[in-house]
Each structure stands twice: as C-alpha cells, then as structure tokens.
Design an enzyme around this catalytic site. Structure first.
Site, PDB file in Angstrom:
ATOM      1  N   TYR A 189       0.801  -1.221   0.412  1.00 33.40           N
ATOM      2  CA  TYR A 189      -0.165   0.072  -0.194  1.00 33.40           C
ATOM      3  C   TYR A 189       0.780   1.279   0.085  1.00 33.40           C
ATOM      4  O   TYR A 189       0.600   1.980  -0.803  1.00 33.40           O
ATOM      5  CB  TYR A 189      -0.830  -0.214   1.621  1.00 33.40           C
ATOM      6  CG  TYR A 189      -1.856   0.821   1.350  1.00 33.40           C
ATOM      7  CD1 TYR A 189      -3.124   0.995   0.122  1.00 33.40           C
ATOM      8  CD2 TYR A 189      -1.799   2.160   2.448  1.00 33.40           C
ATOM      9  CE1 TYR A 189      -4.080   2.116   0.734  1.00 33.40           C
ATOM     10  CE2 TYR A 189      -3.264   2.928   2.114  1.00 33.40           C
ATOM     11  CZ  TYR A 189      -3.821   3.354   1.050  1.00 33.40           C
ATOM     12  OH  TYR A 189      -4.459   4.874   1.579  1.00 33.40           O
ATOM     13  N   LYS A 211       0.864   4.124  -3.017  1.00 33.09           N
ATOM     14  CA  LYS A 211       1.159   5.625  -2.647  1.00 33.09           C
ATOM     15  C   LYS A 211       1.919   6.312  -2.899  1.00 33.09           C
ATOM     16  O   LYS A 211       1.614   7.950  -3.364  1.00 33.09           O
ATOM     17  CB  LYS A 211       0.569   6.203  -1.368  1.00 33.09           C
ATOM     18  CG  LYS A 211      -1.011   5.223  -1.313  1.00 33.09           C
ATOM     19  CD  LYS A 211      -2.085   5.762  -1.593  1.00 33.09           C
ATOM     20  CE  LYS A 211      -3.599   4.804  -2.198  1.00 33.09           C
ATOM     21  NZ  LYS A 211      -4.415   6.122  -2.803  1.00 33.09           N
TER      22      LYS A 211
END
Length: 246
Positions: free
Chosen positions: A151, A155
């Site tokens: 994750y 990002k």
C-alpha cells in the site's frame, strides 16, 4: 446549477460515494465509476445528474469505454477524482504473497494510471481545452504504517504520477493535485477505530473523521479557477498519531 462534469472512481462506497454525492449536491454532473453496478444504480436513481459507469479500473478497455460514455453524454469532462484503491491487512513483506502485491499495485497504480490517461487524453483534445485531475493519495505517501509495504509503495507511486501529470498538463490547461487522507471513516478504514498496529509494536485505537470532510475538500480543489491549483492537501483526523510520530 453548474454545467461542470466530473468522474469519480471507486464511487460505490466510502470516500468515493461521499464525494460523488457532494458534487451532485453542488450541481455538478457526476459519473460514478466502480465495479458494483447495483450500488451505482441505487445511488444514481435519486439523482438526475448522476451517471452510472460500471467499470473495473484495472481493465484498460473498460476504462476507455466508461470515459467514452461520459464524454458522449456530456460533451466534455472537466474533472476526475482518481479515487479507487484497495488495501491489505498489515503483514511483513515475507508474509505477503506476490498475488497480494499485484492486487494492490494493479488497482492503486495501474488503475489510477489508466483513469488519468483516459481523462488526460479527452481534456487535451476537447474544446475548450483543459481540466483537472485530483488523485487520492494517503498519508502513507509520506510515512508508512507497520506491515504496509504494498500500500505504501503504491501511494508513493501516486505522488510521482501527480507530479508528472502536473508538469505534462501545463501545455494543455490540465491541472493535477493530490489529496492525502488520514483516518476517514469508511468500510476500508473501519479497523482503525478498533485498533491498529503502531510503530512501537502496540495496538491502538485511532481517532477518525467523517468522510464528508474529505468530500468537501475535494470539492474545494475542483472548484478553483483554472489559474489556481491545490498541488497537495492533507486532510486527517485532528488527533490521529501522525504528526509527532516516531
């Protein structure tokens, strides 16, 4: 009523749905894009200016078809809220499978690329030229949570896309900004209200905020005149353990 148009990805629930509703309430024409056609239809049934765009953002052909549908109906696309994303349970890198890694990167990186690509192409060629792309980053684009390598990496990639789109869009009147969100109350983030791993190895309940605050922030970014842009905005629960962390 405004004649402005926006496509919101990941619009079947959470931040995407809250943002789509905020834009509809503000008089925008809104294309709601997500995989769950039934959820989109239920939202659109109550709003005359809502357009359901069932789509898997990881499928290039589906993305292009959805953007074509919106452009044919409206004549132009003024904005994109590039929001669709997924996360995983916190685990160390050697406990995360390659398939799990690809699930996150396919949606959070490739899906965002495909939607930004489709929006950019139409904004560049429409008359009058231009538009605005708003990417959903995360405070994980700045600092990681424990066990969040997929994750967090995704990002950071979103931030790179935002910067490149901002640069490449200048010649065509296309602005790009990013909203980095911390602890908005959604189904995806509900676990944070129950307790999540901290950097010191403890588990702690974290403060949350209503997703409508995020929606209002995105609406503000989109409503700016063409000569102004919010390049990066952080919206977070005021007392969450981010500032001063570590």
């Amino acid at each position: 009523m405004t004649e402005k148009t926006i496509i919101v990805t990941g619009a079947s629930s959470g931040i995407g749905k809250a943002t789509a509703l905020a834009f509809l309430d503000a008089g925008w024409r809104v294309g709601l894009m997500a995989r769950r056609a039934d959820a989109l239809a239920a939202t659109c049934a109550d709003h005359a200016h809502a357009l359901a765009l069932p789509c898997d953002v990881t499928d290039a052909d589906q993305v292009e078809a959805a953007f074509d549908t919106a452009q044919e109906k409206w004549g132009r696309i003024d904005a994109l809220f590039n929001n669709a994303g997924v996360s995983l349970k916190s685990v160390l890198i050697d406990e995360k499978s390659v398939d799990q890694w690809r699930k996150v990167t396919d949606t959070n990186i490739t899906g965002m690329f495909l939607c930004a690509r489709a929006a950019f192409a139409r904004m560049r060629r429409q008359d009058p030229q231009g538009g605005r792309i708003i990417n959903n980053g995360s405070i994980s684009a700045h600092v990681p949570r424990p066990g969040s390598i997929a994750y967090t990496a995704s990002k950071h990639a979103v931030t790179g896309m935002t910067r490149c789109l901002s640069l490449d869009g200048r010649a065509f009147g296309i602005s790009c900004g990013q909203i980095d969100i911390g602890n908005a109350m959604t189904d995806m983030a509900a676990s944070q209200a129950k307790g999540v791993p901290q950097a010191d190895g403890s588990i702690a309940v974290e403060p949350m905020m209503d997703a409508e605050h995020v929606a209002a922030s995105v609406l503000h970014m989109a409503n700016l005149p063409a000569e102004a842009n919010v390049q990066f905005m952080t919206v977070m629960a005021s007392a969450m353990p981010y500032i001063g962390r570590g």
